[in-house]
Motif scaffolding. Structure first.
Motif, PDB file in Angstrom:
ATOM      1  N   LYS A 137      -1.896  18.774  68.754  1.00 47.77           N
ATOM      2  CA  LYS A 137      -2.442  20.000  68.251  1.00 47.77           C
ATOM      3  C   LYS A 137      -2.173  21.100  69.168  1.00 47.77           C
ATOM      4  O   LYS A 137      -2.295  22.262  68.903  1.00 47.77           O
ATOM      5  CB  LYS A 137      -3.478  19.576  67.469  1.00 47.77           C
ATOM      6  N   GLN A 138      -2.347  20.810  70.537  1.00 50.99           N
ATOM      7  CA  GLN A 138      -2.182  21.630  71.596  1.00 50.99           C
ATOM      8  C   GLN A 138      -0.705  22.506  71.672  1.00 50.99           C
ATOM      9  O   GLN A 138      -0.857  23.501  72.486  1.00 50.99           O
ATOM     10  CB  GLN A 138      -2.682  21.186  72.801  1.00 50.99           C
ATOM     11  N   PHE A 139       0.075  21.965  70.885  1.00 51.42           N
ATOM     12  CA  PHE A 139       1.454  22.442  71.311  1.00 51.42           C
ATOM     13  C   PHE A 139       1.915  22.895  69.950  1.00 51.42           C
ATOM     14  O   PHE A 139       2.108  22.236  69.108  1.00 51.42           O
ATOM     15  CB  PHE A 139       2.467  21.165  71.830  1.00 51.42           C
ATOM     16  N   PRO A 140       2.609  24.106  70.212  1.00 53.88           N
ATOM     17  CA  PRO A 140       3.062  25.002  68.791  1.00 53.88           C
ATOM     18  C   PRO A 140       4.102  24.215  68.050  1.00 53.88           C
ATOM     19  O   PRO A 140       4.307  24.229  66.957  1.00 53.88           O
ATOM     20  CB  PRO A 140       3.708  26.166  69.427  1.00 53.88           C
ATOM     21  N   ASN A 141       5.186  23.322  68.824  1.00 54.56           N
ATOM     22  CA  ASN A 141       6.130  22.427  68.021  1.00 54.56           C
ATOM     23  C   ASN A 141       5.663  21.061  67.719  1.00 54.56           C
ATOM     24  O   ASN A 141       6.085  20.755  66.600  1.00 54.56           O
ATOM     25  CB  ASN A 141       7.342  22.772  68.831  1.00 54.56           C
ATOM     26  N   LEU A 142       5.196  20.655  68.610  1.00 54.70           N
ATOM     27  CA  LEU A 142       4.558  19.228  68.448  1.00 54.70           C
ATOM     28  C   LEU A 142       3.738  18.862  67.356  1.00 54.70           C
ATOM     29  O   LEU A 142       3.665  18.030  66.769  1.00 54.70           O
ATOM     30  CB  LEU A 142       4.273  18.485  69.980  1.00 54.70           C
ATOM     31  N   SER A 143       2.857  19.930  67.270  1.00 52.94           N
ATOM     32  CA  SER A 143       1.834  20.161  66.350  1.00 52.94           C
ATOM     33  C   SER A 143       2.383  20.005  64.824  1.00 52.94           C
ATOM     34  O   SER A 143       1.588  19.779  63.919  1.00 52.94           O
ATOM     35  CB  SER A 143       0.806  21.148  66.345  1.00 52.94           C
ATOM     36  N   LYS A 144       3.577  20.682  64.697  1.00 52.00           N
ATOM     37  CA  LYS A 144       4.280  20.582  63.335  1.00 52.00           C
ATOM     38  C   LYS A 144       4.981  19.146  62.844  1.00 52.00           C
ATOM     39  O   LYS A 144       5.718  19.236  62.075  1.00 52.00           O
ATOM     40  CB  LYS A 144       5.102  21.722  63.570  1.00 52.00           C
ATOM     41  N   LEU A 145       5.067  18.305  63.827  1.00 48.46           N
ATOM     42  CA  LEU A 145       5.878  16.927  63.463  1.00 48.46           C
ATOM     43  C   LEU A 145       5.188  16.416  62.236  1.00 48.46           C
ATOM     44  O   LEU A 145       3.992  16.437  61.895  1.00 48.46           O
ATOM     45  CB  LEU A 145       5.779  16.120  64.645  1.00 48.46           C
ATOM     46  N   ASN A 146       6.207  15.768  61.419  1.00 48.19           N
ATOM     47  CA  ASN A 146       5.741  15.422  60.292  1.00 48.19           C
ATOM     48  C   ASN A 146       4.774  14.394  60.237  1.00 48.19           C
ATOM     49  O   ASN A 146       5.122  13.119  60.663  1.00 48.19           O
ATOM     50  CB  ASN A 146       7.130  14.747  59.310  1.00 48.19           C
ATOM     51  N   PRO A 147       3.457  14.153  59.777  1.00 50.84           N
ATOM     52  CA  PRO A 147       2.549  13.257  59.869  1.00 50.84           C
ATOM     53  C   PRO A 147       2.829  11.977  59.435  1.00 50.84           C
ATOM     54  O   PRO A 147       2.307  11.125  59.767  1.00 50.84           O
ATOM     55  CB  PRO A 147       1.229  13.931  59.263  1.00 50.84           C
ATOM     56  N   ASN A 148       3.800  11.960  58.151  1.00 50.45           N
ATOM     57  CA  ASN A 148       4.040  10.801  57.650  1.00 50.45           C
ATOM     58  C   ASN A 148       4.882   9.797  58.734  1.00 50.45           C
ATOM     59  O   ASN A 148       4.816   8.644  58.878  1.00 50.45           O
ATOM     60  CB  ASN A 148       4.884  10.961  56.195  1.00 50.45           C
ATOM     61  N   VAL A 149       5.784  10.624  59.258  1.00 45.30           N
ATOM     62  CA  VAL A 149       6.469   9.925  60.164  1.00 45.30           C
ATOM     63  C   VAL A 149       5.747   9.565  61.638  1.00 45.30           C
ATOM     64  O   VAL A 149       5.805   8.318  61.812  1.00 45.30           O
ATOM     65  CB  VAL A 149       7.699  10.803  60.551  1.00 45.30           C
ATOM     66  N   LEU A 150       4.900  10.312  61.952  1.00 43.44           N
ATOM     67  CA  LEU A 150       4.139   9.829  63.004  1.00 43.44           C
ATOM     68  C   LEU A 150       3.158   8.596  62.534  1.00 43.44           C
ATOM     69  O   LEU A 150       2.805   7.913  63.476  1.00 43.44           O
ATOM     70  CB  LEU A 150       3.087  10.975  63.278  1.00 43.44           C
ATOM     71  N   ASN A 151       2.706   8.372  61.346  1.00 34.85           N
ATOM     72  CA  ASN A 151       2.127   7.764  61.053  1.00 34.85           C
ATOM     73  C   ASN A 151       2.882   6.153  61.049  1.00 34.85           C
ATOM     74  O   ASN A 151       2.342   5.328  61.282  1.00 34.85           O
ATOM     75  CB  ASN A 151       1.429   7.893  59.388  1.00 34.85           C
ATOM     76  N   GLY A 152       3.873   6.164  60.680  1.00 33.02           N
ATOM     77  CA  GLY A 152       4.995   5.256  60.465  1.00 33.02           C
ATOM     78  C   GLY A 152       5.249   4.620  61.891  1.00 33.02           C
ATOM     79  O   GLY A 152       5.470   3.470  61.801  1.00 33.02           O
ATOM     80  N   VAL A 153       4.671   5.482  62.871  1.00 35.92           N
ATOM     81  CA  VAL A 153       5.090   4.735  64.485  1.00 35.92           C
ATOM     82  C   VAL A 153       3.783   4.487  64.886  1.00 35.92           C
ATOM     83  O   VAL A 153       3.829   4.528  66.408  1.00 35.92           O
ATOM     84  CB  VAL A 153       6.191   5.359  65.163  1.00 35.92           C
ATOM     85  N   SER A 154       2.563   4.502  64.270  1.00 34.72           N
ATOM     86  CA  SER A 154       1.406   4.664  64.907  1.00 34.72           C
ATOM     87  C   SER A 154       0.906   3.097  65.187  1.00 34.72           C
ATOM     88  O   SER A 154       1.531   2.317  64.739  1.00 34.72           O
ATOM     89  CB  SER A 154       0.175   5.377  64.133  1.00 34.72           C
ATOM     90  N   TYR A 155       0.069   2.748  66.021  1.00 36.53           N
ATOM     91  CA  TYR A 155      -0.510   1.451  66.152  1.00 36.53           C
ATOM     92  C   TYR A 155      -2.023   1.500  65.932  1.00 36.53           C
ATOM     93  O   TYR A 155      -2.810   2.329  66.614  1.00 36.53           O
ATOM     94  CB  TYR A 155      -0.321   1.332  67.727  1.00 36.53           C
ATOM     95  N   ASP A 156      -2.644   0.622  65.174  1.00 38.41           N
ATOM     96  CA  ASP A 156      -4.127   0.545  64.724  1.00 38.41           C
ATOM     97  C   ASP A 156      -4.479   2.171  64.529  1.00 38.41           C
ATOM     98  O   ASP A 156      -5.544   2.609  65.015  1.00 38.41           O
ATOM     99  CB  ASP A 156      -4.619   0.102  65.885  1.00 38.41           C
ATOM    100  N   GLY A 157      -3.739   3.007  63.632  1.00 35.43           N
ATOM    101  CA  GLY A 157      -4.082   4.135  63.329  1.00 35.43           C
ATOM    102  C   GLY A 157      -4.027   5.162  64.418  1.00 35.43           C
ATOM    103  O   GLY A 157      -4.502   6.422  64.250  1.00 35.43           O
ATOM    104  N   LYS A 158      -3.536   4.996  65.667  1.00 37.58           N
ATOM    105  CA  LYS A 158      -3.522   5.993  66.467  1.00 37.58           C
ATOM    106  C   LYS A 158      -2.009   6.146  67.138  1.00 37.58           C
ATOM    107  O   LYS A 158      -0.965   5.292  67.258  1.00 37.58           O
ATOM    108  CB  LYS A 158      -4.192   5.444  67.907  1.00 37.58           C
ATOM    109  N   ILE A 159      -1.737   7.313  67.795  1.00 33.64           N
ATOM    110  CA  ILE A 159      -0.394   7.613  67.916  1.00 33.64           C
ATOM    111  C   ILE A 159      -0.090   7.567  69.621  1.00 33.64           C
ATOM    112  O   ILE A 159      -0.551   8.192  70.227  1.00 33.64           O
ATOM    113  CB  ILE A 159      -0.110   9.159  67.773  1.00 33.64           C
ATOM    114  N   TYR A 160       0.763   6.795  69.852  1.00 34.40           N
ATOM    115  CA  TYR A 160       1.229   6.396  71.163  1.00 34.40           C
ATOM    116  C   TYR A 160       2.656   6.890  71.440  1.00 34.40           C
ATOM    117  O   TYR A 160       2.941   7.174  72.615  1.00 34.40           O
ATOM    118  CB  TYR A 160       0.808   5.045  71.841  1.00 34.40           C
TER     119      TYR A 160
END
Length: 509
Positions: free
Chosen positions: A135-158
């Motif tokens: 969330k601290q970055f103007p472009n990375l903060s806009k990444l699709n949360p559904n896609v981020l969720n799909g690559v998460s581990y135990d609900g966290k993004i690594y």
């Protein structure tokens, strides 16, 4: 009463996390890539270039250190990039060996994020959890949360995923046949059935022979499991029903899709040999004018138009984004990621170092950065016609090496860069895929782990697949199909449901 919803709690939580206050003074364009964050932010102001050691894959010869694209990328991002390039064909082996050694580069690409050794490494603390920092970055903060969720581990993004088109399936049909028969473009699934039946029975190519079939499918039942069931309102692969994570084929909406296929097959409006065909053979039916409707990825439907026209100059393909059902127009998703990057805790010692490295990926995710990564250098590798990029027809070996390699670093979607001038067909199909991305339905279990599924997945899939084929072909009725699914549950399916559900609820906390 069964109630099905595809709302994903974890995705919603991630979306909330990404809507925090952005760094003050930072915009989204390339002009702002050197802006200083607000006093409360932790990302350092631009000063001395940040050295970043990255292990990534490359196709063909790796670029040299003085590659012009690399130098421009370093200038844009205020970095000094130190690469270990690994041939793509050997990358997964190299990754596994590096992971096992414990001697990790600061940043490393993975193509196998759900492999057991990777999951174990994540849970053992080998990599930084980057979710709270995005969330601290103007472009990375806009990444699709559904896609981020799909690559998460135990609900966290690594993992910082490499974003790609996430909803590529569209409907293609013989528009010239439609005109020959005086039909209209389908607007519902019933219309699609009626078109398939007409294409089978009414000699749509006007050759006087009974040699066409309306709808084509192959042994994987790809369009049924991904698209037809989605149109009817079902989930993508897995969804939530009665507070449990269940596979799509346990939902009533999926059964409606099966019945649609059963009717097509019984009325000979789809190819009767579907259970024997592979994907290329299915495509060939369309190319050779033996079938009139297919649901497939964008690259396949474009191939049908281009190759089919060589055999039949009259061929004209029509395209549909999809067809609406009771829940409106929806599209299936492939997840929207092609691997991604991990950040080593053993070699990135501090939060401040991590933020500088994330800042590199953020700056590369600007239109200027993405154009550089995918198209190269203006007036050397491409020129502008109006607002669109025209790639040089002949690129130097140096430019080819640079684009092949450095596009691997791009994590934002390619369309963040300046738009590429395209042929009308490519632009038309690309627009449909982009529209589908806005209504894509994601698998709620894509990031979940089930030991039973890992162990028994293939044998359980065979039970389910055999039952579906037999039901479509009329060899068993609905009661017989339900009995087979009950056998799936007893053989391990219920354990998968329980394990997925437990993981889902844990990640949602």
């Amino acid at each position: 009463m069964n109630t099905f919803t595809f709302k994903h709690i974890t995705a919603a939580a991630i979306a909330a996390a990404l809507t925090g206050t952005l760094l003050a003074g930072c915009g989204t364009g390339a002009d702002n890539v050197g802006s200083k964050p607000a006093a409360g932010g932790k990302a350092a102001a631009v000063s001395t270039p940040t050295t970043i050691k990255i292990m990534a894959q490359v196709t063909g010869d790796p670029p040299k250190d003085d590659n012009p694209i690399k130098l421009e990328m370093e200038k844009l991002t205020n970095t000094k990039l130190d690469f270990t390039w690994v041939p793509a064909t050997a990358y997964n082996d190299k990754f596994n060996a590096t992971l096992a050694s414990g001697e990790l580069p600061q940043v490393m690409l993975t193509n196998t994020g759900r492999a057991p050794n990777v999951i174990n490494a994540v849970r053992a603390g080998a990599f930084w959890e980057i979710g709270p920092y995005l969330k601290q970055f103007p472009n990375l903060s806009k990444l699709n949360p559904n896609v981020l969720n799909g690559v998460s581990y135990d609900g966290k993004i690594y993992l910082l995923p490499r974003f790609r088109d996430s909803a590529r399936h569209i409907i293609a049909y013989r528009k010239d046949w439609m005109k020959n028969l005086g039909l209209q473009e389908p607007k519902t699934l019933d219309d699609l059935y009626n078109m398939a039946k007409a294409f089978t029975d009414q000699d749509p190519d006007k050759n006087g022979k009974n040699d066409t079939v309306g709808y084509t499918e192959y042994s994987a039942l790809d369009a049924l499991t991904r698209d037809i069931s989605i149109y009817y309102g079902g989930p993508m692969s897995n969804g939530i029903m009665n507070d449990q994570v269940v596979p799509n084929f346990l939902t009533p909406e999926y059964l409606e899709g099966l019945k649609f296929y059963r009717k097509l097959y019984a009325d000979k409006a789809m190819n009767q040999d579907f259970a024997l065909l592979n994907g290329p053979q299915q495509t060939e039916m369309m190319v050779k004018g033996k079938a009139g409707i297919i649901i497939a990825v964008d690259s396949t439907v474009k191939l049908i138009q281009k190759d089919g026209a060589k055999l039949d100059p009259k061929l004209e393909i029509g395209y549909l984004q999809g067809l609406p059902g009771s829940k409106g127009l929806r599209a299936s998703s492939t997840g929207g990621a092609l691997g991604g990057y991990f950040f080593s805790k053993s070699t990135i010692k501090t939060e401040a170092e991590l933020l500088k490295i994330l800042d590199f990926f953020d700056k590369l995710s600007t239109p200027e950065g993405m154009t550089l990564a995918y198209r190269g250098i203006k007036d050397t590798d491409y020129k502008m016609e109006g607002q669109k990029v025209v790639q040089n027809e002949t690129l130097s070996d140096v430019s080819k090496a640079g684009i092949n390699a450095f596009s691997q670093l791009a994590v934002a979607h390619a369309n963040v860069g300046l738009p590429l001038k395209q042929e009308p067909l490519d632009e038309l199909v690309g627009n449909l895929v982009a529209a589908n991305e806005k209504i894509a339905v994601y698998d709620v279990a894509s990031s979940l782990i089930s030991a039973t599924k890992s162990e028994k997945g293939p044998e359980l899939d065979k039970i389910k697949n055999d039952a579906q084929v037999k039901f479509i072909m009329g060899q068993i009725d609905e009661a017989g199909y339900n009995k087979a699914i009950e056998n799936w549950r007893k053989a391990g399916g219920d354990k998968i449901i329980a394990e997925f559900t437990a993981e889902y609820k844990k990640a949602a906390k």
